[in-house]
Design a protein around this motif. Structure first.
Motif, mmCIF file in Angstrom:
data_model
loop_
_atom_site.group_PDB
_atom_site.id
_atom_site.type_symbol
_atom_site.label_atom_id
_atom_site.label_comp_id
_atom_site.label_asym_id
_atom_site.label_seq_id
_atom_site.Cartn_x
_atom_site.Cartn_y
_atom_site.Cartn_z
ATOM 1 N N VAL A 37 0.886 -1.340 0.353
ATOM 2 C CA VAL A 37 -0.065 -0.024 0.149
ATOM 3 C C VAL A 37 0.890 1.014 -0.080
ATOM 4 O O VAL A 37 0.478 1.977 -0.675
ATOM 5 N N THR A 38 2.129 1.396 0.925
ATOM 6 C CA THR A 38 2.479 2.428 1.092
ATOM 7 C C THR A 38 4.591 2.534 0.422
ATOM 8 O O THR A 38 4.666 3.327 0.092
ATOM 9 N N GLU A 39 4.723 1.177 -0.368
ATOM 10 C CA GLU A 39 5.945 0.630 -0.832
ATOM 11 C C GLU A 39 7.113 1.707 -0.031
ATOM 12 O O GLU A 39 8.295 1.753 -0.191
ATOM 13 N N ALA A 40 6.879 1.813 1.334
ATOM 14 C CA ALA A 40 7.380 1.559 2.125
ATOM 15 C C ALA A 40 7.735 0.791 3.531
ATOM 16 O O ALA A 40 7.274 -0.458 3.031
ATOM 17 N N ILE A 41 8.853 0.344 4.193
ATOM 18 C CA ILE A 41 9.228 -0.664 4.605
ATOM 19 C C ILE A 41 9.040 -0.492 6.170
ATOM 20 O O ILE A 41 9.359 0.496 6.477
ATOM 21 N N ASN A 42 8.261 -1.402 6.919
ATOM 22 C CA ASN A 42 8.779 -0.770 8.208
ATOM 23 C C ASN A 42 9.926 -1.287 8.743
ATOM 24 O O ASN A 42 9.389 -3.064 9.061
ATOM 25 N N PHE A 43 10.351 -0.643 9.817
ATOM 26 C CA PHE A 43 10.989 -1.462 10.136
ATOM 27 C C PHE A 43 11.205 -1.665 11.661
ATOM 28 O O PHE A 43 11.475 -2.970 12.468
ATOM 29 N N ALA A 44 9.267 -1.156 12.116
ATOM 30 C CA ALA A 44 9.037 -1.960 13.660
ATOM 31 C C ALA A 44 8.104 -3.255 13.698
ATOM 32 O O ALA A 44 7.396 -3.651 13.800
ATOM 33 N N LEU A 218 10.306 -18.906 23.953
ATOM 34 C CA LEU A 218 10.094 -17.595 24.947
ATOM 35 C C LEU A 218 10.357 -16.697 24.065
ATOM 36 O O LEU A 218 10.078 -16.284 22.801
ATOM 37 N N MET A 219 10.152 -15.402 25.071
ATOM 38 C CA MET A 219 10.224 -14.118 23.963
ATOM 39 C C MET A 219 10.621 -13.342 25.019
ATOM 40 O O MET A 219 9.927 -13.259 26.161
ATOM 41 N N GLU A 220 11.465 -12.141 24.695
ATOM 42 C CA GLU A 220 11.888 -11.033 25.200
ATOM 43 C C GLU A 220 12.279 -9.305 25.274
ATOM 44 O O GLU A 220 11.989 -10.167 23.249
ATOM 45 N N TYR A 221 12.524 -8.642 25.388
ATOM 46 C CA TYR A 221 12.437 -7.322 24.860
ATOM 47 C C TYR A 221 13.154 -7.220 23.256
ATOM 48 O O TYR A 221 12.307 -6.692 22.527
ATOM 49 N N ASP A 222 14.309 -7.707 23.471
ATOM 50 C CA ASP A 222 14.796 -7.414 21.819
ATOM 51 C C ASP A 222 14.540 -8.301 20.704
ATOM 52 O O ASP A 222 15.725 -7.682 19.915
ATOM 53 N N ARG A 223 14.138 -8.975 21.109
ATOM 54 C CA ARG A 223 13.705 -10.773 19.421
ATOM 55 C C ARG A 223 13.141 -9.299 18.696
ATOM 56 O O ARG A 223 13.849 -9.689 17.414
ATOM 57 N N GLY A 224 12.545 -8.342 18.348
ATOM 58 C CA GLY A 224 11.701 -7.876 17.210
ATOM 59 C C GLY A 224 13.208 -7.614 16.261
ATOM 60 O O GLY A 224 12.248 -7.514 15.092
ATOM 61 N N ALA A 225 14.240 -6.292 16.639
ATOM 62 C CA ALA A 225 15.013 -6.526 15.239
ATOM 63 C C ALA A 225 15.450 -7.476 14.528
ATOM 64 O O ALA A 225 15.855 -7.792 13.220
ATOM 65 N N MET A 226 15.604 -8.394 15.393
ATOM 66 C CA MET A 226 16.439 -9.913 14.375
ATOM 67 C C MET A 226 15.560 -10.656 13.521
ATOM 68 O O MET A 226 15.072 -11.339 12.510
ATOM 69 N N LEU A 227 13.903 -10.859 13.786
ATOM 70 C CA LEU A 227 12.986 -11.453 13.611
ATOM 71 C C LEU A 227 13.190 -9.832 12.130
ATOM 72 O O LEU A 227 12.747 -11.016 10.894
ATOM 73 N N ALA A 228 12.846 -9.503 12.148
ATOM 74 C CA ALA A 228 12.459 -8.095 11.348
ATOM 75 C C ALA A 228 13.385 -8.177 10.244
ATOM 76 O O ALA A 228 13.343 -8.078 9.385
ATOM 77 N N VAL A 229 14.722 -8.529 10.830
ATOM 78 C CA VAL A 229 15.772 -8.730 9.113
ATOM 79 C C VAL A 229 15.733 -10.096 8.852
ATOM 80 O O VAL A 229 16.130 -10.298 7.542
ATOM 81 N N LYS A 230 15.485 -10.835 9.594
ATOM 82 C CA LYS A 230 15.239 -12.490 8.459
ATOM 83 C C LYS A 230 13.824 -12.016 8.249
ATOM 84 O O LYS A 230 13.806 -13.209 6.670
ATOM 85 N N GLY A 231 12.618 -11.580 8.525
ATOM 86 C CA GLY A 231 11.476 -11.517 7.854
ATOM 87 C C GLY A 231 11.980 -10.273 6.112
ATOM 88 O O GLY A 231 11.140 -11.087 5.778
ATOM 89 N N PHE A 232 12.551 -10.023 6.009
ATOM 90 C CA PHE A 232 12.779 -8.375 5.542
ATOM 91 C C PHE A 232 13.699 -9.707 4.322
ATOM 92 O O PHE A 232 13.250 -9.786 3.096
ATOM 93 N N ALA A 233 14.798 -10.452 4.759
ATOM 94 C CA ALA A 233 15.248 -11.354 4.168
ATOM 95 C C ALA A 233 14.469 -12.461 3.587
ATOM 96 O O ALA A 233 14.361 -13.132 2.653
ATOM 97 N N ALA A 234 13.616 -12.943 4.206
ATOM 98 C CA ALA A 234 11.998 -14.049 3.884
ATOM 99 C C ALA A 234 11.530 -13.269 2.391
ATOM 100 O O ALA A 234 11.781 -14.059 1.475
ATOM 101 N N CYS A 235 11.265 -11.703 2.588
ATOM 102 C CA CYS A 235 10.531 -10.769 2.009
ATOM 103 C C CYS A 235 11.297 -11.234 0.674
ATOM 104 O O CYS A 235 10.689 -11.165 -0.416
ATOM 105 N N VAL A 236 12.305 -11.028 0.795
ATOM 106 C CA VAL A 236 12.956 -10.540 -0.253
ATOM 107 C C VAL A 236 13.624 -11.195 -0.990
ATOM 108 O O VAL A 236 13.963 -11.568 -2.588
ATOM 109 N N LEU A 237 13.841 -12.935 -0.829
ATOM 110 C CA LEU A 237 14.468 -13.754 -1.174
ATOM 111 C C LEU A 237 13.110 -14.560 -2.063
ATOM 112 O O LEU A 237 12.881 -14.958 -3.142
ATOM 113 N N GLY A 238 12.214 -14.057 -1.642
ATOM 114 C CA GLY A 238 9.774 -14.170 -2.220
ATOM 115 C C GLY A 238 10.045 -13.707 -3.132
ATOM 116 O O GLY A 238 9.240 -14.292 -3.933
#
Lengths: 300, 355
Positions: A37-44, A218-238
């Motif tokens: 919709v926005t052509e922007a990547i949401n780093f959050a 499990l889940m802790e507060y600083d998991r987000g950045a790594m998940l975002a990067v790997k999700g982005f990797a998945a996104c780009v790969l596909g």
């Protein structure tokens, strides 16, 4: 004997890979919903997953609300965060450029992460699985029941989204915005509202991912950045913008990570997915399932 | 947004001194603060004032109790200023986002640390070696990365940053891993070891001044104008005959090499390194520094480095738990309300006054 144990080992890594890959796929789908919709990547985006897990812990463990109620409640809370992100951060930026959007969403990610640390502290939290902890034996490998839930929810999300984008007016309006926002506003689609909807939706998808994975990893507060990067990797790969690409990309990244960690080196676990990301970006930025023509006409 | 940038690509054949001169004599005032280069005389005035202030600070610190405590932080401010100046060239002027700048800082620091502790190489020699290594890494990573734009570039550099941190953590026999690398020797000049904070202060800020002078000259040169035209529009720049990919790589390698100098100084001043000093968080802090000061100004980079370093080392102890939230808030407030950063305030006040 050796041979069999290696085969079951391989099977075990594959199962783990598919489980974690499903989460990456959900993050990737979340990226795509906003990107279309926005052509922007949401780093959050990764922070939504983290929030999903931690808010669920709050409702399920701290307040002891049954899963059936706490699950939708958590999704609602995270969706509100997504809506606020659009209203308070994305919309007030007067001259949106790639650079300012990236920096603003990074700032938002930082803020959400900081707030989560403030509320929950630095410890990882556990969540009881939906249906028991007894592992299922399968050809010498074990499957946690929760893994089945994870994959099941990925399938559910994909089916729901497909129906939503194909069958409902709102979904079609979102797709129209993805093709051409100016033309969409000419035919009476409220583009600002669509952006809001896309943020709400990707927050909700992220929350689902966080809720279903927390009982396993499990889940802790600083998991987000790594998940975002790997999700982005998945996104780009596909291929950016493609849902099926996101699912395939997520599963491939999950498998590479799990097999790499098991067979090569667990210390470099996180590096494998990122190296794949770099290689794809360098060699074929349009991704495995995307087309170069489409990526060329994108603004960013 | 695009228009003024395209306009500023035009007068690239002339020297900026002429531009500023003729515009003032004909009474035409350009409102674009960032696109037109600052007058040369004003810049050197700033530099002289800045240098004098720096010289005076240790003397003041010797006499005022309160300031003496801050000398140590000022050394770090200097190191971070080198980093922000180099990042500012890349991001603010050439418009290429990098979330991997802390990695080049780290590579420089670890080259110095590992070479001196494991192989006994002269610390001074390590600075150019680190620069060389960083330049090569930057070239190898940058050549394919810089073909990417926007989000792709941000994510590629982000991935690079995380990978480098993992490498620092995992190569325990070389880097000491997460426990860190200790006993890095300090620097010495002609047999006299630099054994006090004040001596390092002069050394580091000397480097900052040289970096600043060099970079200010670069942005006023042909390369600088080419860089800014790329920021405005790559397509327009290449139509004007600017070799876009070449300049992007040149500025990337240059800023990586500068970051490496910062890293070497950091290693020899602190005598201890750990991977956490060069992770993604640090990259983002550098980003915060330049957007807080003002992305389109080298002076802004220094202002941002001063404020955030003090925040980091001195002021944030009071709200330790809320650290992340405060950094996030700084980014958001600046992006929404003051996109030009703190250095844009005087210009804004002046235009308000003129009304």
């Amino acid at each position: 004997m050796e041979e069999i144990s290696f085969a079951s080992q391989l099977l075990q890594y594959t199962i783990t890979g598919i489980t974690i890959g499903s989460i990456y796929a959900m993050v990737a789908i979340g990226f795509n919903v906003i990107y279309n919709v926005t052509e922007a990547i949401n780093f959050a985006q990764g922070e939504f997953v983290m929030l999903g897990g931690l808010v669920m812990v709050l409702f399920r463990v701290t307040l002891n609300i049954p899963v059936v109620i706490s699950f939708p409640l958590t999704i609602m809370v995270v969706t509100v965060v997504g809506v606020l992100l659009d209203r308070l951060v994305i919309r007030p930026i007067r001259k949106p450029s790639v650079l300012s959007m990236i920096i603003a969403t990074i700032g938002a990610a930082f803020f959400i992460k900081g707030a989560a640390m403030f509320i929950w502290g630095k410890d990882p939290f556990d969540l009881p699985p939906f249906t028991g902890r007894n592992p299922i034996n399968f050809l010498g490998a074990v499957i946690l029941p929760q893994s089945l839930w994870v994959v099941g929810f990925l399938v559910a999300v994909v089916i729901t989204l497909t129906l939503f984008f194909d069958r409902t007016i709102l979904g079609k309006a979102l797709r129209a915005c993805a093709v051409n926002p100016n033309a969409s506003s000419l035919v009476g689609i409220n583009v600002q509202y669509m952006i809001l909807v896309s943020f709400a939706m990707s927050a909700a998808i992220g929350a689902v991912g966080g809720i279903v994975i927390t009982p396993i990893s499990l889940m802790e507060y600083d998991r987000g950045a790594m998940l975002a990067v790997k999700g982005f990797a998945a996104c780009v790969l596909g291929g950016m913008g493609s849902f099926y690409g996101a699912v395939m990309g997520g599963l491939i990244i999950g498998l590479i990570e799990s097999l790499g960690a098991g067979l090569i080196s667990s210390g470099y676990k996180d590096a494998f997915a990122l190296l794949v990301l770099l290689f794809v970006l360098f060699l074929k930025p349009s991704g495995l399932f995307g087309s170069a023509e489409i990526s060329k006409i994108r603004k960013f | 947004m695009k228009l003024p940038a395209a306009r500023e690509a035009l007068p690239s054949g002339r020297t900026c001194g002429e531009c500023a001169h003729c515009s003032s004599s004909s009474g035409i005032r350009f409102e674009t603060g960032r696109d037109l280069p600052v007058k040369k005389s004003k810049n050197s005035l700033h530099l002289i004032g800045f240098g004098l202030g720096l010289l005076l600070l240790p003397w003041l610190a010797g006499h005022v109790e309160l300031l003496g405590h801050y000398m140590d932080v000022m050394v770090f401010v200097g190191i971070y200023s080198i980093l922000t100046i180099s990042l500012c060239l890349l991001m603010g002027y050439a418009g290429q986002i990098s979330l991997g700048h802390a990695s080049f800082f780290g590579i420089g620091a670890y080259v110095s640390g590992v070479m001196t502790t494991r192989y006994g190489v002269n610390p001074w020699l390590c600075i150019p070696i680190g620069m060389g290594v960083c330049a090569i890494v930057a070239f190898v990573v940058g050549a394919p990365s810089l073909k990417l734009r926007g989000h792709y570039l941000a994510m590629a550099t982000l991935a690079f940053c995380i990978i480098v941190t993992i490498v620092f953590n995992e190569n325990v026999e070389l880097t000491g891993g997460p426990d860190g690398l200790a006993f890095i020797p300090g620097l010495s000049v002609m047999g006299h070891p630099l054994d006090s904070i004040a001596k390092y202060y002069y050394l580091v800020w000397g480097f900052v001044l040289v970096t600043l002078l060099l970079s200010l000259n670069i942005i006023r040169s042909r390369i600088g104008r080419a860089m800014r035209s790329i920021h405005g529009s790559e397509l327009a720049a290449s139509t004007m005959g600017v070799n876009v990919s070449k300049y992007k790589i040149v500025v990337f390698v240059y800023s990586a090499a500068l970051a490496s100098v910062g890293g070497s100084l950091y290693a020899h001043y602190l005598n201890f390194l750990s991977p956490a000093s060069f992770d993604l968080f640090v990259s983002i802090k550098l980003l915060i520094m330049i957007i807080l000061g003002g992305m389109h100004s080298l002076w802004g980079a220094v202002v941002g480095a001063v404020l955030i370093t003090f925040l980091n080392y001195e002021w944030l102890h009071y709200f330790e738990e809320a650290e992340g939230m405060i950094y996030g808030l700084i980014i958001l407030v600046i992006m929404i309300f003051l996109p030009g950063g703190l250095v844009s305030i005087p210009g804004k006040v002046r235009s308000l006054w003129a009304k």
